[in-house]
Enzyme design. Sequence first.
Site, PDB file in Angstrom:
ATOM      1  N   SER A 135       0.844  -1.196   0.000  1.00 13.09           N
ATOM      2  CA  SER A 135       0.000   0.000   0.000  1.00 13.09           C
ATOM      3  C   SER A 135       0.882   1.251   0.000  1.00 13.09           C
ATOM      4  O   SER A 135       1.698   1.425  -0.889  1.00 13.09           O
ATOM      5  CB  SER A 135      -0.959  -0.048   1.197  1.00 13.09           C
ATOM      6  OG  SER A 135      -1.897   0.994   1.139  1.00 13.09           O
ATOM      7  N   ASP A 170      -9.562  -3.904  -6.309  1.00 17.93           N
ATOM      8  CA  ASP A 170      -9.035  -2.773  -5.541  1.00 17.93           C
ATOM      9  C   ASP A 170      -9.434  -1.464  -6.212  1.00 17.93           C
ATOM     10  O   ASP A 170      -9.041  -1.198  -7.350  1.00 17.93           O
ATOM     11  CB  ASP A 170      -7.517  -2.892  -5.454  1.00 17.93           C
ATOM     12  CG  ASP A 170      -6.876  -1.887  -4.493  1.00 17.93           C
ATOM     13  OD1 ASP A 170      -7.551  -0.907  -4.116  1.00 17.93           O
ATOM     14  OD2 ASP A 170      -5.705  -2.095  -4.137  1.00 17.93           O
ATOM     15  N   HIS A 178      -8.670  -3.602  -1.734  1.00 14.47           N
ATOM     16  CA  HIS A 178      -7.336  -3.167  -1.338  1.00 14.47           C
ATOM     17  C   HIS A 178      -6.809  -3.961  -0.143  1.00 14.47           C
ATOM     18  O   HIS A 178      -5.603  -4.192  -0.031  1.00 14.47           O
ATOM     19  CB  HIS A 178      -7.348  -1.672  -1.004  1.00 14.47           C
ATOM     20  CG  HIS A 178      -5.995  -1.121  -0.710  1.00 14.47           C
ATOM     21  ND1 HIS A 178      -4.987  -1.061  -1.655  1.00 14.47           N
ATOM     22  CD2 HIS A 178      -5.462  -0.610   0.443  1.00 14.47           C
ATOM     23  CE1 HIS A 178      -3.903  -0.531  -1.114  1.00 14.47           C
ATOM     24  NE2 HIS A 178      -4.156  -0.251   0.149  1.00 14.47           N
TER      25      HIS A 178
END
Length: 378
Positions: free
Chosen positions: A149, A324, A357
Amino acid sequence: MAEFIPPGTRWIDLPAQFPMRRGGTLRGARMAYETWGTPAPGGGNTVLILTGMSPDAHAAANPGNPERGWWEPMLGHGAPIDTDRWHVVCVNTLGSCKGSTGPASINPATGEPYRLDFPELSIEDCADAAAHVVRELGIGKLACVVGNSMGGMVALSLLARRPGIARTHLNISGAARALSWTIAIRSLQREAIRLDPHFANGRYDDGHYPESGMRMARKLGVITYRSALEWHGRFGRVRLDADRMDDEPFGMEFEVESYLEAHARRFVRSFDPNCYLYLSRSMDWFDLGDHCAERPGAASDAHTLAGLESIRVEKALAIGAETDILFPVEQQRAIAEGLAAGGAQARLLSMPSPQGHDAFLVDYARFGPAVRGFLDSI
């Protein structure tokens, strides 16, 4: 104002004066980290993990802290990141409230928390601080930099700013720059915090704390961390029992609302609001192309690609989840293609995971073998 430092945290001091990319200098700052496994001479078997925005350095249980870590199934004896082979270092990002110096830390010049006097924070600052940890640990060249991330952004910046620091790179749900969609979401999160009456221009305390703003910011975040498919599959249109509904008009009525509320309340007092603002904005500012542009913020698509092409690693894997919406898989594809154009043996692995995500934190059945396979190949 509070810092939330897990037991077993270790620290490395940053240089006495640590210059920040957008101006200002940190004095007496430090970086929090934890380790697993045994290092080879020169650190040739070291894997560096760079985290998302909110995790601490405690990725998994270790002798200093036997509590379960935020990436427990991925790291340890026989795990995808096998600590029988790899020496693993996980760094808590600069600007956090989980051990590394950030807005909740004490400013040595005043004896009070920095609050909004903390210098403007960039992803590049986080990368430089992580590079200092690597150097101070005596690691000549990392075997791999793993970035998740926001950590994927930090990892790319680290590799661009410190050529030769690592042989390989594993980028998981990361990006080479922020998209307008994610900037919009994070802008709303920051606005929710700033407009809370208790925020008081960053000078809140435990008794007057921007709880409502933090709750709303976290709810917005959680909604984007998962996919619509995930939300529908878990909750559908299930309603709360009558005794769990709010009595107030327009109060909670659906199970999904209750889930978001409970999740937000668990987070609210475990992360400092000022740190949230600084780290959130650092992601919005980031564009790897700034390394190639004439000035920060002036990068074009071509500059971003040039930034990726400038990175020199032997091998790389970019992993993304097809669902995502926060860091879309197209961004991981761009990373793989850009690194390949720079000479790396790089590829994309697109996962059909429904968890969006957050898939790399929960879908271990897919992400675990992918991580293990990459590390086994280097």
